[in-house]
Design a protein around this motif. Structure first.
Motif, mmCIF file in Angstrom:
data_model
loop_
_atom_site.group_PDB
_atom_site.id
_atom_site.type_symbol
_atom_site.label_atom_id
_atom_site.label_comp_id
_atom_site.label_asym_id
_atom_site.label_seq_id
_atom_site.Cartn_x
_atom_site.Cartn_y
_atom_site.Cartn_z
ATOM 1 N N PRO A 1 0.835 -1.210 0.000
ATOM 2 C CA PRO A 1 0.000 0.000 0.000
ATOM 3 C C PRO A 1 0.875 1.269 0.000
ATOM 4 N N ASN A 2 0.172 2.420 0.052
ATOM 5 C CA ASN A 2 0.876 3.690 0.200
ATOM 6 C C ASN A 2 1.690 4.014 -1.049
ATOM 7 N N GLY A 3 1.182 3.588 -2.206
ATOM 8 C CA GLY A 3 1.805 3.960 -3.475
ATOM 9 C C GLY A 3 0.842 4.847 -4.236
ATOM 10 N N GLN A 4 1.227 5.223 -5.446
ATOM 11 C CA GLN A 4 0.315 6.068 -6.214
ATOM 12 C C GLN A 4 -0.373 5.325 -7.340
ATOM 13 N N GLY B 1 5.188 1.577 -3.377
ATOM 14 C CA GLY B 1 4.799 1.965 -2.022
ATOM 15 C C GLY B 1 5.554 1.200 -0.951
ATOM 16 N N ASN B 2 4.822 0.702 0.052
ATOM 17 C CA ASN B 2 5.469 0.000 1.173
ATOM 18 C C ASN B 2 5.983 -1.390 0.794
ATOM 19 N N GLU B 3 5.626 -1.866 -0.383
ATOM 20 C CA GLU B 3 6.046 -3.199 -0.855
ATOM 21 C C GLU B 3 5.698 -4.294 0.152
ATOM 22 N N ALA B 4 4.464 -4.265 0.625
ATOM 23 C CA ALA B 4 4.035 -5.269 1.603
ATOM 24 C C ALA B 4 4.051 -6.661 0.985
ATOM 25 N N ASP B 5 3.617 -6.771 -0.238
ATOM 26 C CA ASP B 5 3.626 -8.077 -0.917
ATOM 27 C C ASP B 5 4.657 -8.053 -2.042
ATOM 28 N N LEU B 6 4.333 -7.462 -3.168
ATOM 29 C CA LEU B 6 5.263 -7.410 -4.302
ATOM 30 C C LEU B 6 6.357 -6.384 -4.042
#
Lengths: 508, 508
Positions: B134-137, B191-196
């Motif tokens: 999350p936290n991407g554009q 973004g936060n790269e939580a997964d990818l």
């Protein structure tokens, strides 16, 4: 200032100009420069000198300078080297005060051509005439509508005095200034500097009330001690920004064949800059922008930077670049963070850089900037890419009937940005904390922030690097000014290192 | 490539998109991004998900993803963090293959919000769904007319794969690419790269035939060993260009509050780049231009640069900058100088840089360039500011009746430059020596060299720094490719330094 430099008044504000070599042969310098001169709107008397013609582009021509009926203040030369030397006595006889020698084929060719250059200078000096060049591209003074130079380019009048040992580099510098919405008071392509040298223009610009900042491009220094003394006196009066090329062995070799420059050890030149209080810059693309930044903006009283960013990554890059340049990105006080927090959405992470968090209303930007400026915790504020306007040609590929076309919104923003610039300008004067806006700008944008800001005497920086370099340069200058104030009224105490200036000249 | 990355086909080429949080409230992300998506011309089925509305901007809305009648490949989320997590099981039940989480308020806030992020990822992974953010554009894929992202900006299709841990930095990168006349195949704000993570996109782009060069902006690396292995495999197939921020203490602190990134020692990251064959760049403004340079241009087979300059000073600056980057400016052979000399006026001073001497006819430029390219004495050729077109708004202030207006001449030059670009392109392929043109360009010019060159698949560099950095990057890549060829068919031998990858992760 040496008395003979009074002749520079005639160089920049001549009542009449003789053009030795004016021609109608397109492609020749004598055509290009004469054409530029008349297109610039010069209003004094103009005398083409060309023995082969009755007139040039509608102006009556004369076989020699002596044949000109009226008085002549300035002579411009585009004829081959030997003919320039031959024409100097005519000029002296005519009472010409200053000459601009565009012609190449002098010292940069070595041997007999260097002798020719020396002969030319000797004749001019004996006759009380000063010379710019040879092997330069000319000069400009927009206030006099005077453009006897190579480029077909007319910058507006401004407050910068520019001297460059390369004409093309001068053009790049000036273009940067013009793109930022600023202009130039006087620009000189000093070429081989056979007579007048860069430091002579420092001295003249330092006394010239229409110049507020001095910029120069250097490749070589002929007399280190003289340079240091004159530069130091000028820098005590006005900021002097310097880019020095020919730093490396490859660069020096190139410089020697360019203007016949002598090598200067780069470390030594750096120490000259420090002693003289010159502001040395290392990016030629930024030199003009750094110079405009000194106009209309208070100096930062220290190295603490408050970063305001329209996107987190930009803040990270800016913090890195500040560190690289020994600028600090200090923690803000709990009180300051608390004040800012009241204007932020609940997912804001407090800190410096202050991340404005995507989507924040533009109306909050000025209040947050004001909190930072007045916080006492930072010496300058750097807002990054706040509302940069879109690149033309990247609009939505389809006009969806239900969608909102944002370019309409942006067109309305011109006025808003103008108001923002005015508030920012007056707040900088009031709080005495400078603000360094970074944003994309230019004609290729839906709105040109550069023009809007330039019209309001605010420089906008195209890159974070540019803003950081400028903050560093201005903070250094503030420190130097402070040291200077402490030093006075005693004797100047910094000139010792170069008592023997032979050290800064390596023999060829 | 991990099998689950096959889901990225659905991310970039979805047959249908659910938009969780689509709204008509202007200013909200759910409006801005949905508006951009429909304005981009996406042609698949589009399902706004919003329990409070019957429709959004003319598209029928659904209370939850489960209520959507057709199949859904991709889901976009702009609702608050908890609602994203709550919606994931619906997506899984519906068979959604990929999600783009724009929403902030996860790990970058720390504590319970980090837990929320972990929960979201666990649910998605269990259900076979991959997540961006999350936290991407957001992301874009021009070939699919797919623009579910924040900026109201539509780059054209191109051959570049871009992944960035900052949305705004991505925009700056892309603007540089577009201004150079190029486009992008796929761009991801990770973004936060939580997964990818960035390296997952390296792996995917390495296999993607529509991507020829990979570019990325990084702040942190979660798993050094994994990053190194995947990056190395990708770089063996295609050039991978990396800008890394958070290099300094200030930068790292900023990065932590931006995306919750963990620190990576900068020296160690540099060694990772060398081992993996990544091309590390140090100027974010240049990263996009360096990347486009790898398209359609042969690699330089060494570090010897032939400089061709429209003005002496620029040659001096270029020689300095080459030296700074360990590029050589070799002396040219007497034979080469002799060949060039035949095309030059008699005041030419032979050497490298080859100073074209002001006023030289443009027709001679291509022959001189050809002599240099074929000389065998240089590995690349860098022509500086040859005939840069004038900045708009600096035309002659008066129209003198006798003067020639040069802008007419320039208008006729568009065709000439187009022909020049075509000859240059084919000669580069033939001789296998790359040419790096430096010139001013853009809409603010009387002719836009960038577009003319871009249309002919030639990158033009706005600054000498840009060209030098590019030559260095491409020469490094050529060397790395050579080393790789020698190394095979044996075992990869360079991975030893990071056997214990804990070393490249500092605990927070």
């Amino acid at each position: 200032m040496e008395p003979r430099l009074k002749n520079l008044d005639h160089l920049f504000h001549p009542r009449s100009v003789a053009f030795v070599g004016a021609t109608e042969s397109m492609g020749k310098w004598g055509f290009i420069i004469f054409n530029n001169l008349i297109s610039g709107g010069y209003e004094g008397a103009l005398y083409p000198v060309n023995p082969g013609r009755e007139s040039v582009l509608g102006f009556k021509a004369y076989p020699t300078v002596r044949d000109i009926p009226g008085e002549v203040d300035l002579a411009v030369f585009t004829v081959p080297a030997r003919q320039v030397v031959a024409a100097i006595p005519d000029c002296v006889a005519k009472g010409v005060k200053a000459g601009v020698v565009i012609s190449a084929g002098f010292k940069e060719m070595g041997g007999e051509f260097a002798d020719l250059e020396a002969e030319m200078v000797a004749k001019a000096r004996a006759g009380g005439m000063v010379l710019v060049g040879p092997n330069g591209q000319g000069i400009c003074c927009p206030a006099s509508k005077l453009f006897p130079w190579m480029p077909n380019f007319y910058p507006p009048d401004g407050k910068m005095g520019l001297v460059s040992q390369s004409g093309n580099v001068q053009n790049i510098l000036l273009e940067g200034v013009v793109k930022s919405g600023f202009g130039v008071s006087k620009a000189v392509s000093s070429g081989n500097e056979a007579d007048l040298r860069a430091e002579d223009f420092y001295a003249y610009f330092a006394e010239d009330p229409s110049v507020e900042v001095i910029v120069s491009y250097l490749e070589g220094i002929a007399d280190g001690r003289r340079f240091l003394e004159i530069a130091r006196a000028a820098a005590a009066k006005k900021p002097v920004i310097v880019y020095k090329a020919g730093r490396t062995l490859s660069g020096f070799s190139a410089a020697r064949s360019h203007t016949g420059a002598m090598a200067v050890s780069d470390q030594l030149f750096d120490s000259v800059c420090k002693q003289a209080g010159l502001i040395r810059v290392h990016d030629i693309n930024e030199a003009g922008i750094i110079a405009t930044s000194f106009l209309h903006r208070p100096l930062p009283r220290g190295r603490r930077v408050g970063i305001l960013t329209g996107g987190g990554g930009l803040g990270v890059i800016a913090a890195d670049l500040c560190s690289d340049l020994q600028l600090q990105v200090p923690a803000l006080s709990p009180e300051t963070l608390n004040q800012i927090g009241k204007l932020m959405p609940n997912w804001w992470v407090p800190g410096n850089p202050v991340d404005l968090v995507a989507g924040l209303n533009f109306q909050s930007v000025m209040p947050i900037m004001e909190i930072l400026m007045k916080s006492g915790g930072v010496d300058s504020v750097m807002p990054l890419f706040i509302g940069p306007p879109r690149l033309k040609g990247t609009e939505a590929p389809v006009k969806h009937p239900q969608a909102v076309e944002f370019s309409k919104v942006w067109k309305g923003m011109t006025q808003m940005w103008g108001a923002f610039a005015k508030i920012l300008f007056s707040m900088m004067q009031q709080v005495q904390v400078p603000v360094y806006l970074v944003s994309n700008f230019g004609d290729e944008r839906e709105i040109d922030l550069g023009s809007i800001m330039g019209d309001n005497s605010i420089t906008i920086h195209p890159t974070i690097e540019s803003a950081c370099q400028t903050i560093r340069a201005m903070a250094d200058y503030f420190e130097y000014q402070g040291a200077l104030r402490e030093e006075r009224p005693g004797k100047p105490g910094r000139i010792s290192l170069l008592e023997n200036t032979a050290a800064i000249r390596k023999p060829e």
